[in-house]
Enzyme design. Structure first.
Site, PDB file in Angstrom:
ATOM      1  N   TYR A 242       7.193 -10.335  50.992  1.00 20.63           N
ATOM      2  CA  TYR A 242       7.952 -10.154  52.214  1.00 20.63           C
ATOM      3  C   TYR A 242       9.355 -10.475  52.211  1.00 20.63           C
ATOM      4  O   TYR A 242      10.486  -9.900  52.443  1.00 20.63           O
ATOM      5  CB  TYR A 242       7.114 -11.316  53.156  1.00 20.63           C
ATOM      6  CG  TYR A 242       8.118 -11.910  54.464  1.00 20.63           C
ATOM      7  CD1 TYR A 242       8.007 -11.112  55.487  1.00 20.63           C
ATOM      8  CD2 TYR A 242       8.976 -12.866  54.237  1.00 20.63           C
ATOM      9  CE1 TYR A 242       8.706 -11.349  56.541  1.00 20.63           C
ATOM     10  CE2 TYR A 242       9.564 -13.622  55.337  1.00 20.63           C
ATOM     11  CZ  TYR A 242       9.393 -12.441  56.518  1.00 20.63           C
ATOM     12  OH  TYR A 242      10.003 -13.039  57.795  1.00 20.63           O
TER      13      TYR A 242
ATOM     14  N   ASN B 169      12.513 -20.547  59.325  1.00 20.74           N
ATOM     15  CA  ASN B 169      11.489 -21.158  60.023  1.00 20.74           C
ATOM     16  C   ASN B 169      11.512 -21.468  61.495  1.00 20.74           C
ATOM     17  O   ASN B 169      11.767 -22.551  61.950  1.00 20.74           O
ATOM     18  CB  ASN B 169      10.839 -22.607  59.424  1.00 20.74           C
ATOM     19  CG  ASN B 169      10.258 -22.463  57.975  1.00 20.74           C
ATOM     20  OD1 ASN B 169       9.534 -21.354  57.848  1.00 20.74           O
ATOM     21  ND2 ASN B 169      10.901 -23.223  57.044  1.00 20.74           N
TER      22      ASN B 169
HETATM   23  P1  NAD Z   1       6.344 -11.887  65.450  1.00 22.23           P
HETATM   24  O1  NAD Z   1       5.374 -11.372  64.489  1.00 22.23           O
HETATM   25  O2  NAD Z   1       5.992 -12.539  66.515  1.00 22.23           O
HETATM   26  O3  NAD Z   1       7.297 -10.553  66.102  1.00 22.23           O
HETATM   27  C1  NAD Z   1       7.607  -9.486  65.428  1.00 22.23           C
HETATM   28  C2  NAD Z   1       7.088  -8.189  66.255  1.00 22.23           C
HETATM   29  O4  NAD Z   1       7.413  -6.984  65.549  1.00 22.23           O
HETATM   30  C3  NAD Z   1       5.598  -8.243  66.676  1.00 22.23           C
HETATM   31  O5  NAD Z   1       5.474  -8.276  68.193  1.00 22.23           O
HETATM   32  C4  NAD Z   1       4.798  -7.094  66.007  1.00 22.23           C
HETATM   33  O6  NAD Z   1       3.984  -6.450  66.887  1.00 22.23           O
HETATM   34  C5  NAD Z   1       6.182  -6.064  65.945  1.00 22.23           C
HETATM   35  N1  NAD Z   1       6.125  -4.823  65.143  1.00 22.23           N
HETATM   36  C6  NAD Z   1       5.623  -5.080  63.698  1.00 22.23           C
HETATM   37  N2  NAD Z   1       5.265  -3.940  63.427  1.00 22.23           N
HETATM   38  C7  NAD Z   1       5.801  -2.857  64.233  1.00 22.23           C
HETATM   39  C8  NAD Z   1       5.955  -1.425  64.580  1.00 22.23           C
HETATM   40  N3  NAD Z   1       5.623  -0.879  63.409  1.00 22.23           N
HETATM   41  N4  NAD Z   1       6.334  -0.861  65.538  1.00 22.23           N
HETATM   42  C9  NAD Z   1       7.070  -1.610  66.457  1.00 22.23           C
HETATM   43  N5  NAD Z   1       6.835  -3.177  66.503  1.00 22.23           N
HETATM   44  C10 NAD Z   1       6.179  -3.757  65.300  1.00 22.23           C
HETATM   45  O7  NAD Z   1       7.593 -12.649  64.579  1.00 22.23           O
HETATM   46  P2  NAD Z   1       8.678 -13.462  64.958  1.00 22.23           P
HETATM   47  O8  NAD Z   1       8.432 -14.773  64.499  1.00 22.23           O
HETATM   48  O9  NAD Z   1       9.056 -13.094  66.392  1.00 22.23           O
HETATM   49  O10 NAD Z   1       9.753 -12.642  64.144  1.00 22.23           O
HETATM   50  C11 NAD Z   1      10.887 -11.757  64.232  1.00 22.23           C
HETATM   51  C12 NAD Z   1      11.754 -11.335  63.079  1.00 22.23           C
HETATM   52  O11 NAD Z   1      12.292 -12.644  62.681  1.00 22.23           O
HETATM   53  C13 NAD Z   1      10.985 -10.736  61.869  1.00 22.23           C
HETATM   54  O12 NAD Z   1      11.630  -9.615  61.613  1.00 22.23           O
HETATM   55  C14 NAD Z   1      10.795 -11.942  61.149  1.00 22.23           C
HETATM   56  O13 NAD Z   1      10.450 -11.390  59.747  1.00 22.23           O
HETATM   57  C15 NAD Z   1      11.946 -12.497  61.090  1.00 22.23           C
HETATM   58  N6  NAD Z   1      12.055 -13.949  60.994  1.00 22.23           N
HETATM   59  C16 NAD Z   1      11.103 -14.768  61.632  1.00 22.23           C
HETATM   60  C17 NAD Z   1      11.015 -16.148  61.128  1.00 22.23           C
HETATM   61  C18 NAD Z   1      10.279 -17.151  61.807  1.00 22.23           C
HETATM   62  O14 NAD Z   1      10.248 -18.446  61.431  1.00 22.23           O
HETATM   63  N7  NAD Z   1       9.603 -16.897  63.035  1.00 22.23           N
HETATM   64  C19 NAD Z   1      11.960 -16.470  60.059  1.00 22.23           C
HETATM   65  C20 NAD Z   1      12.555 -15.772  59.137  1.00 22.23           C
HETATM   66  C21 NAD Z   1      12.533 -14.357  59.577  1.00 22.23           C
END
Ligand code: NAD
Length: 325
Positions: A149, A178
């Site tokens: 990841y 986070n």
């Molecule tokens: P999340 O999983 O709730 O949201 C990601 C969304 O992307 C999901 O709704 C999923 O359905 C959508 N998705 C995945 N594959 C897809 C595709 N092929 N086509 C269309 N949509 C697709 O995660 P989040 O916590 O909201 O994270 C959002 C972003 O922030 C991500 O890129 C994640 O890597 C990054 N991030 C989040 C955190 C955290 O702590 N939440 C930390 C570091 C980075």
């Protein structure tokens, strides 16, 4: 009226971002492979589509967009990204979303694009001490993330920055540390530590016990969703491409996080340590760069966000059990 596209709008951060942009007066198109689980999104347009498909990316990245927020990714908590079982999907799915969206943004002359990277890009070797003094942005190289990841995020950071250099696209990259809050995944295997702990505490009897992966002395910092969005919006309005950290510098151990949740719930909870996927030993955000460039950094105490998150998860559990009754 400014027009924005939110990719991953059906997810936790994307859903909150849609609401924030609407409150700021934007016209918003959301796209996701699934609808939002917990909220009726106030999008002007919501497209149910798979961004791995270049034709979907081409259709949602239309001419005349002022801002694109690329949050779509195949991700989850430690139980999803550190077991190794989902590595191929995580890398393949997220990289395709990034390649497709970015290429269309360049072709359609989007004004600005935001990319959500992660603290998981930082090298494993500098996160072995639970008293981690904080990860400065420059510590990313030489690279050695502890998960696929993290490697995909690092590849995509470089991808975005190369489109900036070669095609003049205005990109902004942040490394989230986070992020947590209401309306995030709280069960099913993709939930992260704050949500998982709130759920376990809410479900426990009083007095009761909950399971914690490892010895619980691994440390992290956690950032409440509202402050994350504040950082994202400030970054988009700046002329700084990043990457920079968007994270809290209030580091706690997982045991401390669990005790905080128990205290919020007013329950006497014993922690039972069991084997499980852990990630690095110590991780904290270092916020000098964000303060220098944006004159702002997150400051809200962890406890404030945990109280809101616990109340929301407790409500979800009660709703679920009253539906089953
Ligand atoms: P999340 O999983 O709730 O949201 C990601 C969304 O992307 C999901 O709704 C999923 O359905 C959508 N998705 C995945 N594959 C897809 C595709 N092929 N086509 C269309 N949509 C697709 O995660 P989040 O916590 O909201 O994270 C959002 C972003 O922030 C991500 O890129 C994640 O890597 C990054 N991030 C989040 C955190 C955290 O702590 N939440 C930390 C570091 C980075």
């Amino acid at each position: 009226m400014k027009k924005a596209l939110v990719c991953g709008a059906g997810g936790f951060i994307g859903g909150h971002l849609v609401k924030r942009l609407k409150a700021e007066g934007y016209w918003v198109r959301g796209v996701d492979i699934k609808g939002h689980e917990f909220s009726e999104l106030p999008c002007d347009e919501f497209v149910l589509g798979d961004l791995r498909d270049p034709t979907v990316a081409a259709s949602v990245v239309s001419d005349g967009l002022d801002e694109i927020y690329q949050l779509a990714a195949d991700m989850g908590g430690a139980g999803y990204i550190f077991t190794g079982e989902h590595d191929a999907d995580v890398m393949h799915n997220s990289a395709l979303c990034n390649l497709n969206i970015l290429h269309e943004a360049m072709r359609k002359h989007a004004r600005k694009i935001f990319y959500s990277s992660s603290a998981c890009i930082y090298p494993e070797g500098i996160q072995t001490d639970p008293n981690n003094p904080g990860l400065k942005e420059e510590f990313a190289y030489p690279a050695q993330p502890d998960s696929e990841y993290g490697w995909e995020k690092l590849f995509s950071e470089r991808l975005y920055l190369s489109y900036r250099r070669n095609y003049g696209l205005e990109v902004h990259v942040a490394r989230f540390h986070n992020i947590f809050g209401p309306e995030g995944t709280w069960q099913g295997g993709k939930e992260k530590a704050p949500a998982a702990i709130c759920r376990k505490v809410a479900e426990a009897s009083n007095p009761g016990r909950i399971e914690i992966w490892g010895d619980g002395e691994q440390t992290r910092s956690f950032l409440f969703i509202d402050e994350c969005l504040e950082g994202v919006r400030r970054l988009m309005d700046s002329d700084f491409p990043g990457p920079f950290n968007i994270g809290s510098d209030e580091m706690v151990s997982i045991n401390e996080l669990a005790r905080m949740a128990a205290c919020i719930a007013d329950k006497s909870i014993q922690l039972e340590h069991i084997p499980g996927p852990l990630g690095v030993r110590g991780r904290n955000s270092e916020n000098t760069l964000i303060k220098q460039r944006l004159g702002w950094a997150p400051s809200q105490p962890l406890r404030v966000g945990m109280e809101k998150t616990y109340a929301w998860i407790d409500g979800q559990i009660k709703r679920q059990s009253s539906n089953c009754a």
